[in-house]
Design a protein around this motif. Structure first.
Motif, mmCIF file in Angstrom:
data_model
loop_
_atom_site.group_PDB
_atom_site.id
_atom_site.type_symbol
_atom_site.label_atom_id
_atom_site.label_comp_id
_atom_site.label_asym_id
_atom_site.label_seq_id
_atom_site.Cartn_x
_atom_site.Cartn_y
_atom_site.Cartn_z
ATOM 1 N N GLU B 498 0.827 -1.207 0.000
ATOM 2 C CA GLU B 498 0.000 0.000 0.000
ATOM 3 C C GLU B 498 0.859 1.254 0.000
ATOM 4 O OE1 GLU B 498 -3.581 0.475 2.599
ATOM 5 O OE2 GLU B 498 -3.482 -1.733 2.528
ATOM 6 N N LEU B 501 2.029 2.113 -3.346
ATOM 7 C CA LEU B 501 1.054 2.529 -4.361
ATOM 8 C C LEU B 501 0.318 3.798 -3.961
ATOM 9 C CD1 LEU B 501 -0.326 -0.989 -5.261
ATOM 10 C CD2 LEU B 501 1.155 0.439 -6.652
ATOM 11 N N ARG B 502 0.875 4.504 -2.990
ATOM 12 C CA ARG B 502 0.231 5.743 -2.589
ATOM 13 C C ARG B 502 0.253 6.765 -3.728
ATOM 14 N NH1 ARG B 502 3.406 6.260 2.832
ATOM 15 N NH2 ARG B 502 2.334 4.636 3.997
ATOM 16 N N PRO B 503 -0.749 7.597 -3.789
ATOM 17 C CA PRO B 503 -0.787 8.584 -4.882
ATOM 18 C C PRO B 503 0.408 9.536 -4.847
ATOM 19 C CG PRO B 503 -2.881 8.534 -3.698
ATOM 20 C CD PRO B 503 -1.958 7.642 -2.951
ATOM 21 N N LEU B 546 -6.730 -3.925 -5.316
ATOM 22 C CA LEU B 546 -5.905 -2.791 -4.901
ATOM 23 C C LEU B 546 -4.959 -2.383 -6.026
ATOM 24 C CD1 LEU B 546 -4.917 -0.993 -2.417
ATOM 25 C CD2 LEU B 546 -3.082 -2.665 -2.243
ATOM 26 N N ASP B 549 -6.825 -0.773 -8.804
ATOM 27 C CA ASP B 549 -7.278 0.574 -8.463
ATOM 28 C C ASP B 549 -6.163 1.597 -8.575
ATOM 29 O OD1 ASP B 549 -9.717 -0.355 -8.028
ATOM 30 O OD2 ASP B 549 -9.603 -0.392 -5.827
ATOM 31 N N ARG B 550 -4.985 1.167 -8.110
ATOM 32 C CA ARG B 550 -3.914 2.166 -7.958
ATOM 33 C C ARG B 550 -3.040 2.333 -9.202
ATOM 34 N NH1 ARG B 550 -2.768 2.793 -2.421
ATOM 35 N NH2 ARG B 550 -4.774 3.001 -1.353
ATOM 36 N N LEU B 553 -2.908 5.250 -12.042
ATOM 37 C CA LEU B 553 -2.200 6.492 -11.760
ATOM 38 C C LEU B 553 -0.855 6.513 -12.476
ATOM 39 C CD1 LEU B 553 -2.086 9.063 -9.937
ATOM 40 C CD2 LEU B 553 -0.888 7.634 -8.284
#
Lengths: 207, 1120
Positions: B498, B501-503, B546, B549-550, B553
């Motif tokens: 996570e 894969l943070r913005p 997940l 979704d990520r 970006l």
């Protein structure tokens, strides 16, 4: 080789600059500013060498400086010069600047140590040309020309006398006027007491 | 008129002079610029006046304004006007202004040439002096060229004041106009002994500056300087000379021996610190360590300097120390206390110097302590430069020689993590590469490293706070990669995924994002694997979701690399998700994507990969195009009578043979190479076994504090920990020792303390997987060794075939019906040689017979001459027809020993040196000793004898020969001209020792250097060959051989073999050949055959050499 000799005061105002390698005027000013920045943030009791070679040259160059009262004397030299030798040279130069600019009698005194401490900014401010002439007898084209003090004193004296005799009659009135001009100046009292400069100098306003 | 002058001077009274200007500027602090611009306007007006005094005043003011940064180049012409004033006062002002603002591109400078020349020859020495001083600042190449002569004359001026200035300015002239150096140098040298010390000092100064640029040229002045050094009392001159010697000694080691004494005397006697320091510096630079005590003296003096309260001396002492450190780290190490003390100095320059020295100070014992100290400094440091310097030093000293001094890598990793907290450092990539390096090479540390890196990733926002000008985010590159690659060690992979894969990641630089994406995929694979074992399949699907979704970006990233990787992985995950929905188990397949462990690879590891069977790296896959082209092309008519030729495919038989030979040689070399890993099944395992994890002494960490304190400094605890570990180890060791002792001599209760821990006792907690990069170096060393000795048979280049090989080849090639045994042709060839010998060396026969008369001893000395020619980087094995025959009486009866042919192989350093290797073999049963080898020198060739021996002295052979033993000695000859063949007469004297008696014996021999033996087989391309011939520098000659009864290719082979030619091109019955002499003469041949007649047209730039070579070729064929 000596690449540059810079003298500036505690506020970074140049009092004498002598580059032995060509730099355009704005570059010269930038070098002075940067050197001042480097030197001024150092304490008085740290060593007198700085390896800020990026200013004027590569890693072969060193800044060797001395700080007397309100003045910084900075020499930029390469590795062919002896570091301690240049430090001595700065002392010698200071001594001459002081003695000659005040037109005191040039008697070589053994108590050099005391004298060089008293180099005053005012001595240099008004006589930049004379300071240059003295310097020319010590360093020429970036190389040390003469280190024998008696010799330097003698040569400078002779040249000053020549100048006086050339001025002769026609220069006399000019000198008188300049004396009168000086009389009117508010700075005069300070100038007279300049002998024990260490107390007086910090109170001088920068310009 | 008089009135005008008075009026002029009255006007001048009220002009502003320099003092007024300065005062004015001081009084106008608020509007300085405005005031100065009005002043400049005034100055412009003043410059327009005719009165030179007014102009000079204006120029003087301009000089001041120039200092303040105003461009005054517009007044250049006025400055020249003032310079040309007849009055010294004004002249001086003019020259000062010129020296401050003229430079090479100032165009009015060329107007000054004549003025300066006039001033230089002025009767007033101060006019000359002022001109010289000014010129020293603005001399241009043109001025230097035009005035060099005038200045040179001034060097002999009667006034020392002028002499010293003239000498000094010569340096500037040399710089701008180098051609003047040669004519001026004798006079400059003269000035070194000028009676005036000022002139002398100036000359020393100039030569020192010149010598800095090219010390070699000034070696010849060393004796003169030596004299000056011992006589001068002027410290300035002494310092310069000593500095000069510092530059000269590396070029002439003998100087050092002479200098060391006066230098040590000076060190002891001088009171001037500057001189003392320079002496010490030169002793260090010259490495005069051969002199007993000089090193100790230097180090001791430096210690005094460093301990001095004067910061300058301290600084210089440290500076000089660091020079010693490079060569003699041990002697500096003993002053560790002092240097560590300097680290705490308040002066930054001194701290920096001390840091430099630290590199050599660390050991396993004190590394942690020193680094801890440095870390404290890092925290305190203000300037970024100093902090960066500290950072690089920490990493330097920790990583030096393969992490030699690190005993605990957990400590090191946490140091690195701590360093990431530095703001604004430029060295993020350095920390990153260290993290990667350690994590990859130290297997045992991976668990710990991964945990730390995961924390880093989690707290990435701390690092990237202001990442625009921040190099530290590079660390995330390493962190992401380590977490991905060694994801199996992660405790909470999901959290890390996570974090990756943070913005916010999208704000990182592209190359880091790319690593993030790739390693997120690796993590994903690991997570899938762990989740699929569970019964709950939704967890796995959540993970996929997940990712899906990520990742978009990153798909939108502007960076191509990121985009490409992200879209690839996104599609993959989508597919996986589909499979998951169908309850297909995919984890294993996904994991296969990233399977395989990455091992560290040495940069030169490729060498170790065995070449597979059947792969020949030397064989052409496709024939090189240039060759095929030249086949089609008709060669130009180089020689006079050219016969029409048909092009035809090249004869490749020789090439194949040669290839086979090369292959064989390579195999043999590989077999001999201890570093070459042979292709055996066991070799594959080497990597896994060697640094086996099981054998690593892993620390038992029983910490009360948990290791994972996110982002907190904890390297300190390792220092304690390490101490404990060592104590434990020590205790264990003691226990063991005690046990042993008890076992051995249980009676004695005496206790032994194991004493202070030595450096070797400290065992590292982790093992570094050291990639042996040293191996190739040791290989190099052995190569160097080979070059200095004659080639062993196996090392000879296959091209220059040995006779045996040639003999073996010839029957096969020419298809002669003789017995195809390899012995037969050999016999034949030696017979040939013998015949040739008889013809050629009748005088030697006489000589040999003479010798035989005196010969009554039952032994035979067999001499084998080997000439080793070596040019460039290739060693050529040559064969020369230097022959001799000896007859000896063996067992009381005359017997013809084999008419021995000497193989000549060679070692040639330059075009004039030949090394002759002689193998002495004792064939009798007596003992030979005191052998002396002597050759009667000719004008052209001389045996090199040791210094001090006469031209007729023999050289002692440095060994004795027991019966049946052979040994080799080498002798160097200098050959001047190589165009004529030469014979050198020589004698070997020795003592034959029997059981009861010893006799003095003498053996004469001749060395025959044929012209052929100076030729080196040199390959030549046909186009270069044609160009060479067209150049027209070569002179021709030709020879005709009758009755040559052998196939053409055999004939060519013979020429190649006996005379060191290479075939450039062969077409039908016509071939061009090329060879080169050791002195670079080109020899070209065109060989044609028709029937039994062979005609050879030859060209060479040295006709004598050519004639002799042709004669020798003729001789070779007249004997067959």
């Amino acid at each position: 080789m000596i690449k540059a000799i810079l003298i500036f005061n505690n506020h970074g105002k140049p009092r004498l600059i002598r580059f032995y390698q060509y730099f355009a005027e704005d570059m010269q000013q930038q070098i002075i500013r940067e050197t001042f920045h480097l030197v001024s943030k150092r304490d008085d009791n740290v060593c007198n060498f700085l390896e800020g070679g990026s200013l004027i040259g590569g890693s072969d160059y060193k800044l060797i400086y001395r700080h007397y009262a309100t003045l910084y004397f900075v020499f930029c030299v390469d590795s062919s010069e002896s570091e301690l030798g240049i430090l001595d040279l700065i002392q010698v130069c200071c001594y001459f600047f002081k003695m000659l600019c005040r037109k005191k009698q040039m008697v070589f005194v053994e108590t050099l140590d005391k004298c060089f401490e008293n180099v005053c900014e005012l001595d240099l401010i008004f006589h930049m040309d004379r300071v240059h002439y003295i310097l020319q007898e010590v360093v020429m084209g970036g190389m040390v020309l003469e280190t024998n003090m008696n010799e330097i004193v003698a040569q400078v004296e002779v040249q000053n006398r020549m100048e006086k005799s050339e001025g002769g009659l026609s220069a006399a009135p000019a000198r008188a006027v300049s004396a009168v001009k000086n009389m009117n100046l508010p700075e005069i009292p300070r100038n007279i007491n300049i002998g024990d400069i260490n107390i007086k100098v910090p109170s001088l306003s920068p310009f | 008129m008089a009135l005008k002058i008075v009026k002029g001077s009255i006007d001048r009274m009220f002009d502003k002079n320099l003092q007024d200007l300065v005062r004015g500027i001081r009084n106008h602090k608020e509007d300085e610029a405005k005031y100065i611009s009005t002043c400049i306007d005034e100055i412009k007006q003043e410059l327009k006046q005719d009165n030179i005094a007014v102009k000079a005043n204006a120029v003087c003011k301009l000089t001041y304004l120039q200092m303040l940064g105003y461009d005054v180049s517009w007044a250049a012409f006025n400055i020249v006007e003032v310079m040309s004033s007849s009055k010294f006062t004004y002249k001086r002002i003019g020259y000062l202004a010129a020296s401050q603002c003229f430079h090479e591109s100032t165009d009015v400078i060329m107007l000054t040439t004549n003025q300066i020349r006039k001033d230089l020859s002025s009767p007033n020495q101060y006019d000359t002096g002022v001109a010289l001083t000014g010129l020293s600042c603005f001399v241009t190449p043109d001025l230097a060229r035009d005035l060099a002569n005038d200045i040179m004359t001034l060097m002999s001026h009667t006034k020392p004041y002028i002499r010293k200035k003239a000498v000094l300015i010569m340096y500037k002239v040399f710089l701008k106009y180098p051609e003047s150096l040669r004519p001026a140098f004798p006079r400059l040298k003269e000035k070194l002994e000028d009676p005036d010390p000022g002139v002398q000092s100036a000359a020393v100064n100039v030569i020192c500056e010149l010598a800095r640029r090219n010390p070699k040229n000034y070696l010849s002045l060393a004796p003169l300087f030596f004299k000056l050094m011992t006589s001068s009392t002027n410290n300035w001159v002494l310092i310069k000379i000593i500095k000069l010697f510092g530059a000269l000694t590396p070029l002439e080691p003998r100087l050092g021996k002479k200098l060391i004494e006066p230098l040590t005397n000076l060190i002891h006697s001088t009171s001037a610190m500057s001189l003392l320091y320079e002496c010490v510096n030169t002793v260090i630079a010259g490495q005069y360590w051969f002199s007993v005590g000089s090193k100790e003296l230097c180090v001791q003096k430096l210690r005094i300097l460093i301990e001095d309260s004067d910061q300058n001396l301290k600084y210089l002492g440290l500076l000089a120390m660091s020079k010693i450190l490079k060569t003699h780290p041990k002697s500096v190490q003993s002053h560790k206390d002092l240097i560590l003390q300097c680290l705490d100095d308040k002066d930054e320059s001194i701290r920096l110097r001390a840091l430099d020295l630290l590199y050599g100070m660390v050991s396993k014992k004190n590394l942690m302590e020193i680094v801890k100290k440095l870390m404290l400094h890092v925290d305190k440091a203000e300037g970024t430069t100093y902090r960066d310097e500290l950072l690089t030093k920490i990493i330097d000293i920790c990583s030096q020689s393969n992490y030699q001094y690190i005993t605990n890598f957990e400590w090191y990793i946490s140091i690195l993590v701590e360093l990431t907290r530095l703001e604004g450092t430029r060295h993020g990539h350095l920390i990153a590469s260290q993290m990667l390096d350690v994590a990859i090479r130290v297997k045992a540390i991976r668990v710990f490293a991964v945990a730390q890196m995961a924390t880093l990733l989690d707290n990435a926002h701390l690092l990237t706070g202001n990442m625009q000008r921040n190099g530290i985010c590079e660390v995330l590159y390493a962190a992401a990669w380590i977490c991905g690659e060694f994801s199996e060690h992660l405790e909470n992979p999901m959290q890390t995924l996570e974090a990756m894969l943070r913005p916010k990641v999208a704000t990182l630089p592209g190359h880091i994002q790319a690593v993030y994406v790739q390693n997120a995929a690796k993590l994903f694979a690991t997570i899938l694997k762990s989740q699929e074992g569970n019964t709950d399949s939704t967890a796995a699907q959540d993970t996929s979701q997940l990712m899906i979704d990520r990742l978009p970006l990153f798909v939108q990233s502007a960076n191509l690399e990121v985009q490409e990787r992200a879209s690839c992985i996104l599609q993959l995950v989508k597919y996986i998700q589909k499979l998951q929905q169908k309850d297909v188990e995919v984890a294993e397949e996904v994991n296969a994507l990233f399977a395989g462990e990455l091992n560290p690879v040495a940069p030169k590891a490729q060498k170790k990969v065995p070449v597979p069977e059947g792969l020949d790296l030397d064989a052409w896959i496709n024939e090189p195009p240039s060759e095929s082209e030249s086949e089609d092309e008709q060669p130009k008519a180089i020689f006079a009578k050219e016969e029409p030729k048909h092009s035809r495919p090249r004869h490749t038989e020789v090439d194949e043979k040669e290839l086979a030979r090369r292959r064989e040689a390579r195999k043999q070399e590989q077999a001999n190479n201890p570093f070459y890993i042979k292709a055996s099944p066991s070799s594959q395992k080497v990597y896994q076994d060697a640094p086996g994890v099981e054998h690593i002494p892993v620390v038992q960490i029983d910490l009360s504090v948990p290791l994972k304190v996110p982002g907190l400094p904890m390297s300190d605890q390792y220092v304690k920990l390490e101490e404990e570990r060592r104590q434990k180890e020590r205790a264990e060791k003691k226990k063991k020792e005690k046990k042993k002792r008890k076992e051995k001599r249980s009676g004695r209760g005496k206790k032994h303390d194991s004493g202070p821990e030595s450096e070797e006792d400290i065992t590292p907690a982790h093992q570094v997987d050291i990639v042996t990069e040293e191996m190739p170096e040791s290989n190099c060393a052995s190569v160097r060794f080979y070059l200095s000795r004659p080639l062993a048979d196996s090392e000879k280049l296959p091209v220059r075939s040995h006779r045996a090989a040639e003999a073996a080849k010839s029957p096969a090639e020419d298809g002669e019906t003789e017995n195809a045994t390899s012995l037969e042709p050999k016999k034949k060839s030696s017979k040939e040689k013998r015949e040739k010998k008889k013809d050629k060396d009748r005088d030697r026969k006489v000589m040999v017979k003479c010798w035989i008369h005196h010969w009554d001893c039952a032994f035979f000395v067999f001499i084998f001459f080997c000439l080793h020619f070596l040019t460039g980087n290739d060693a050529y094995h040559l064969l020369c027809s230097c022959k001799s025959d000896f007859k000896g009486r063996l067992n009381g009866r005359w017997e013809t020993m084999s008419d021995t042919v000497y193989d000549i192989q060679g070692n040639l350093q330059d075009g004039s040196q030949v090394v002759v290797s002689v193998i002495f073999e004792n064939k009798c049963d007596s003992f030979l000793k005191s052998m002396e080898f002597n050759v009667l020198d000719s004008l052209n060739s001389k045996l090199q004898r040791p210094e001090g021996s006469g031209p007729h002295d023999g050289l002692t052979v440095p060994f004795q020969l027991p019966p049946g033993v052979s040994n080799e000695a080498r002798f160097v000859f200098t050959v001047q001209s190589i165009v004529m063949p030469q014979k050198l007469k020589g004698t070997l004297t020795f003592i034959v020792k029997n059981e009861d008696s010893s006799t003095h014996e003498k053996l004469d021999f001749k060395l025959h250097f044929t012209c052929t033996s100076y030729l080196i087989t040199t390959p030549c391309y046909s186009d270069a060959f044609a160009k060479l011939l067209e150049s027209g520098d070569l002179k021709g000659s030709s020879v005709r051989l009758e009755g040559v009864n052998m196939p053409f290719h055999h004939l060519l082979a013979r020429i190649c073999f006996h005379h060191h030619f290479s075939i450039v091109e062969r077409i039908d019955s016509c071939a061009s050949m090329y060879s080169r002499s050791i002195q670079g003469h080109h020899v070209c041949l065109l060989v044609k055959t028709s029937g039994q007649t062979v005609s050879i047209d030859a060209k060479c730039d040295e006709p004598t050499l050519l004639g002799n070579v042709l004669d020798e070729i003729k001789q070779t064929f007249s004997q067959c």
